[in-house]
Design an enzyme around this catalytic site. Structure first.
Site, PDB file in Angstrom:
ATOM      1  CB  SER A   1      -2.236  -0.329   0.883  1.00 56.59           C
ATOM      2  OG  SER A   1      -0.861  -0.633   0.975  1.00 56.59           O
TER       3      SER A   1
ATOM      4  CB  ALA B   1       4.575  -1.820   0.214  1.00 56.55           C
ATOM      5  CB  CYS B   2       0.341  -3.884  -0.929  1.00 62.34           C
ATOM      6  SG  CYS B   2      -0.127  -2.349  -1.748  1.00 62.34           S
ATOM      7  CB  SER B   3       3.348  -7.619   1.712  1.00 62.86           C
ATOM      8  OG  SER B   3       3.201  -7.955   0.353  1.00 62.86           O
ATOM      9  CB  SER B   4       2.111  -3.681   5.914  1.00 63.37           C
ATOM     10  OG  SER B   4       3.053  -2.878   5.241  1.00 63.37           O
TER      11      SER B   4
END
Length: 375
Positions: A334, A155-158
């Protein structure tokens, strides 16, 4: 242990953008049409009337003023309210691969490399365009890179997880030079008819080049990644249930949970302290005082979140230089957000200056990287 450096970054920004005022005009037109169409049911108490929005509400709630998108006409059409991105044949480059190649070429140029020098491509984003073949392998082929490639999603931490994966591959001797890209078409998974979230996301792609330090001697404007911390904690408060099993139960097709949904207040209360503690613990483990940091490149989801996290880490309000904001123009992109901030706001740092690249989002997931300006 091999030292690993960031030697180049790149950014793809879509040509089209949407201001808060434009987005609100479209949304409020849809609200008016909906309320008129369902007037009888609303009057009978069977349905709730939809509430109009305003540009002032959006900016106060998020700090966002505009966003870049791959297609504005589809989003702003009250009868559609989603981007129109025509399907391509299997012989044409995918949209995400094109975005990634553009960002990657800038990063390669800054690193002084050719695509053939890359031996690992990681595509890390919230929503890869397809299940297979991996979009990363397509990017590898389009660029002419070597080695191997794969997609990943946290998710947004990818992006921070992707940098850590590339870092680990270099330290393990599985790669010498890594390209990590984050093509995010967030507008495609956003419900533009949800007043609480229709303004949150924008589209963009970032790229980062990682190299073993011995291969990057003499290069200018490089940063060493010298410590990291990754954490995940399961939560239903940010969710998207779109997936290949959806067709197996027709009752769920078209339901709102197949797009982005969140419990925003719960996310704020739970994620902010978690992320601030993660950064502080990472600094402590590496014997770094918060006052020694020159920069916090935080995930660009919400201005209030970033301000609170910065305040908890530093023990005071951060200046605009210490915690740069790009979400006013880009909105939440993101995984790309913290890298956009890093890409645009690191050129003033001097050798030895310290910074934190940090992302956080669904999962919950959070990643923290400590970097030092080398040259």
């Amino acid at each position: 242990m091999k030292r690993v450096l960031i030697t180049g970054t790149g950014l793809f920004t879509p040509k089209q953008s949407i201001s808060n005022e434009e987005l609100v005009a479209s949304f409020n037109t849809w609200v008016t049409n909906y309320n008129q169409e369902h007037a009888a049911a609303i009057e009978a108490g069977d349905l709730e009337a939809k509430t109009p929005s305003s540009a002032e509400f959006i900016e106060k709630a998020s700090g966002i003023k505009s966003r870049f998108v791959m297609d504005r006409d589809g989003v702003l059409n009250p009868d559609r309210m989603k981007p129109y991105l025509p399907e391509r044949s299997n012989d044409e480059p995918s949209i995400q691969a094109e975005m990634a190649v553009t960002a990657a070429k800038e990063a390669l140029e800054k690193a002084g490399l050719q695509a053939a020098d890359i031996d690992l491509v990681i595509l890390a984003c919230s929503n890869p365009q397809r299940a297979y073949p991996a979009v990363a392998v397509e990017v590898q082929q389009l660029l002419g890179a070597g080695g191997y490639a794969y997609d990943m999603n946290v998710a947004c931490s990818s992006a921070t997880f992707g940098i850590q994966a590339g870092y680990s591959a270099i330290q393990a001797g599985q790669a010498k030079r890594v390209l990590m890209v984050n093509p995010e078409i967030c507008s495609a998974h956003l419900n533009f008819r949800d007043r609480d979230s229709h303004f949150i996301f924008g589209d963009a792609c970032t790229a980062v080049i990682l190299e073993a330090a011995e291969l990057a001697e003499g290069k200018k404007h490089t940063f060493e990644v010298f410590a990291s911390k990754l954490i995940t904690q399961f939560s239903n408060n940010i969710r998207n249930n779109a997936g290949f099993l959806n067709r197996c139960d027709e009752a769920g097709l078209g339901k709102l949970d197949k797009l982005f949904v969140q419990e925003g207040r719960k996310v704020f209360k739970e994620v902010c302290p978690m992320v601030a503690a993660m950064i502080s613990e990472t600094l402590q483990l590496n014997n770094i005082a918060a006052e020694d940091l020159s920069r916090l490149w935080l995930h660009q989801a919400n201005l209030s979140m970033n301000q609170l996290i910065s305040r908890r880490v530093l023990g005071r309000e951060a200046t605009a230089e210490e915690a740069p904001v790009i979400l006013d123009r880009y909105a939440n992109t993101s995984s790309a957000g913290s890298i956009i901030a890093f890409h645009l706001h690191n050129h003033d740092l001097k050798a030895g200056d310290l910074g934190v690249i940090c992302s956080f989002g669904a999962g919950y997931s959070a990643g923290c990287l400590l970097v030092r300006k080398v040259a």
